[in-house]
Design a protein around this motif. Structure first.
Motif, mmCIF file in Angstrom:
data_model
loop_
_atom_site.group_PDB
_atom_site.id
_atom_site.type_symbol
_atom_site.label_atom_id
_atom_site.label_comp_id
_atom_site.label_asym_id
_atom_site.label_seq_id
_atom_site.Cartn_x
_atom_site.Cartn_y
_atom_site.Cartn_z
ATOM 1 N N ARG A 82 -2.662 -0.883 -5.874
ATOM 2 C CA ARG A 82 -1.969 -1.982 -5.209
ATOM 3 C C ARG A 82 -1.880 -3.184 -6.134
ATOM 4 O O ARG A 82 -0.883 -3.902 -6.142
ATOM 5 N N GLY A 83 -2.927 -3.403 -6.926
ATOM 6 C CA GLY A 83 -2.914 -4.513 -7.881
ATOM 7 C C GLY A 83 -1.793 -4.388 -8.892
ATOM 8 O O GLY A 83 -1.142 -5.373 -9.248
ATOM 9 N N GLN A 138 1.157 -10.290 4.158
ATOM 10 C CA GLN A 138 1.493 -8.931 3.714
ATOM 11 C C GLN A 138 2.883 -8.940 3.100
ATOM 12 O O GLN A 138 3.821 -9.506 3.644
ATOM 13 N N ARG A 139 3.012 -8.286 1.960
ATOM 14 C CA ARG A 139 4.287 -8.248 1.244
ATOM 15 C C ARG A 139 5.048 -6.975 1.599
ATOM 16 O O ARG A 139 4.475 -5.891 1.661
ATOM 17 N N ALA A 193 0.829 -1.209 0.000
ATOM 18 C CA ALA A 193 0.000 0.000 0.000
ATOM 19 C C ALA A 193 0.864 1.261 0.000
ATOM 20 O O ALA A 193 0.544 2.245 -0.693
ATOM 21 N N GLU A 194 1.953 1.251 0.750
ATOM 22 C CA GLU A 194 2.851 2.411 0.778
ATOM 23 C C GLU A 194 3.509 2.628 -0.582
ATOM 24 O O GLU A 194 3.647 3.757 -1.044
ATOM 25 N N ILE A 195 3.912 1.526 -1.207
ATOM 26 C CA ILE A 195 4.537 1.606 -2.532
ATOM 27 C C ILE A 195 3.545 2.181 -3.536
ATOM 28 O O ILE A 195 3.893 3.046 -4.343
ATOM 29 N N ALA A 196 2.303 1.710 -3.479
ATOM 30 C CA ALA A 196 1.276 2.178 -4.412
ATOM 31 C C ALA A 196 1.038 3.678 -4.245
ATOM 32 O O ALA A 196 0.897 4.404 -5.235
ATOM 33 N N ARG A 197 0.991 4.151 -3.002
ATOM 34 C CA ARG A 197 0.799 5.586 -2.765
ATOM 35 C C ARG A 197 1.975 6.401 -3.297
ATOM 36 O O ARG A 197 1.790 7.450 -3.904
ATOM 37 N N LEU A 198 3.187 5.918 -3.072
ATOM 38 C CA LEU A 198 4.375 6.643 -3.529
ATOM 39 C C LEU A 198 4.412 6.744 -5.052
ATOM 40 O O LEU A 198 4.703 7.804 -5.605
#
Length: 102
Positions: A43-44, A65-66, A33-38
């Protein structure tokens, strides 16, 4: 044989949990989720395109969780920003040339 494999998996999972929680380097990992926001993507997309194709390097999975190393995500983010800036400069140059030819 199955019991040994299950015990080994449990031991590995316990080790990963303690390493991630108790490590002084716990801030070096980012969740999906953090990566997707950045990156400003879903997320998919992170899971399907970046993690499954090994673009972001090794993945640690804890409790489903990854997690990915923050340094790998940062390097990928900088690379994509550089490409985007270069494309925007090129677009500006082409637009100016087209305007000058009118």
């Amino acid at each position: 044989m199955k019991i040994r494999v299950q015990l080994a998996r449990r031991a590995l999972l316990r080790w990963q949990r303690t390493a991630l929680r108790q490590s002084r380097h716990a801030g070096e990992f980012m969740a999906v989720a953090e990566i997707a926001r950045l990156l400003n993507v879903s997320r998919g997309y992170v899971v399907e395109k970046l993690l499954h194709s090994h673009v972001l390097g090794p993945v640690v999975i804890l409790g489903g969780q990854r997690y990915v190393l923050r340094s790998k995500v940062g390097a990928y983010h900088r690379k994509r920003q550089t490409i985007a800036r270069r494309a925007l400069r090129e677009l500006g140059r082409v637009t100016q040339e087209a305007g000058a030819q009118r």
